[in-house]
Design a protein around this motif. Sequence first.
Motif, mmCIF file in Angstrom:
data_model
loop_
_atom_site.group_PDB
_atom_site.id
_atom_site.type_symbol
_atom_site.label_atom_id
_atom_site.label_comp_id
_atom_site.label_asym_id
_atom_site.label_seq_id
_atom_site.Cartn_x
_atom_site.Cartn_y
_atom_site.Cartn_z
ATOM 1 N N LEU A 122 -13.693 -13.011 16.209
ATOM 2 C CA LEU A 122 -13.173 -13.808 15.101
ATOM 3 C C LEU A 122 -11.674 -14.049 15.253
ATOM 4 O O LEU A 122 -11.176 -15.122 14.898
ATOM 5 N N HIS A 123 -10.955 -13.075 15.804
ATOM 6 C CA HIS A 123 -9.507 -13.228 15.985
ATOM 7 C C HIS A 123 -9.169 -14.385 16.932
ATOM 8 O O HIS A 123 -8.047 -14.890 16.909
ATOM 9 N N THR A 124 -10.122 -14.791 17.770
ATOM 10 C CA THR A 124 -9.843 -15.845 18.757
ATOM 11 C C THR A 124 -10.144 -17.239 18.246
ATOM 12 O O THR A 124 -9.971 -18.216 18.983
ATOM 13 N N LEU A 125 -10.587 -17.370 16.986
ATOM 14 C CA LEU A 125 -11.050 -18.666 16.485
ATOM 15 C C LEU A 125 -10.008 -19.408 15.657
ATOM 16 O O LEU A 125 -10.316 -20.438 15.059
ATOM 17 N N THR A 126 -8.779 -18.910 15.619
ATOM 18 C CA THR A 126 -7.775 -19.549 14.757
ATOM 19 C C THR A 126 -7.515 -20.996 15.164
ATOM 20 O O THR A 126 -7.432 -21.884 14.324
ATOM 21 N N GLY A 127 -7.390 -21.238 16.468
ATOM 22 C CA GLY A 127 -7.118 -22.601 16.936
ATOM 23 C C GLY A 127 -8.270 -23.538 16.648
ATOM 24 O O GLY A 127 -8.070 -24.662 16.173
#
Length: 253
Positions: free
Chosen positions: A6-11
């Motif tokens: 989930l931390h990698t989905l900001t973009g």
Amino acid sequence: MSTAELHTLTGAYALHALEADERAEFERHLEVCPACAQEVAELAATTTRLGLAVAVTPPAELKARVLRRIATERQEPPKVTPESRGAGGGAGAARGRALSRFALAACLAAAAGFGGIAVWQHQEAQEAGERASASQQRAEALAAVLAAPDAKIRTGGLTDGATGTVVVSRAQDKAAFIASGMPKPPGGKVYQLWFNDDGTMRDAGLMDPSATSGSVLMAGSVGAASGMGITVEPAGGSPQPTSDPVALMNFPT
């Protein structure tokens, strides 16, 4: 999906590139992750600045100027074979001029359309930034209650083996509720939280119907409430409870 993923989905979230279920899961994550909420807000702001850098608002007189040119610009005559000249030649030339004018009008419409797309992109980026900012504010307020020096905690059993924990900060006049293992509400229903003001229930917000565990900042101030309740309500909530409570808990003293 794991927390690390989930931390990698900001973009992808800032660019509206997530599927509906991924987006819903990530927005729940935003409520409890100030770092991701901050990153999304920054990405949305950057997207907005980039969109404004390439978006140009056409002057108000552009349409009138182009239409005047359409009416006065001499067009190249259509190329016709000798056989097509004669009585029908005038009609063919007229059709050619009409098609040329239509092409210019289409270009004008396309230019206006691109301007509209730029505005839409700016609005989408701005709305994403506002949602991220709101999620960040909720996450910060929730964290403040959970970490408050005067926070008091009470845990109790709910329905079907679920557990609930309420955290109250009288100094902040706020309360948070943490659920674990709650069954999903029936279709079209939602769990609604209530402050118990000496037997009178006061709306304290809704829980995410798709989450069986999680933390939520109760909406509104604690005030004189001595406890809380949970009921099952129609989607969107109710102004007053319409069902028997599935749980009642007294606030810690």
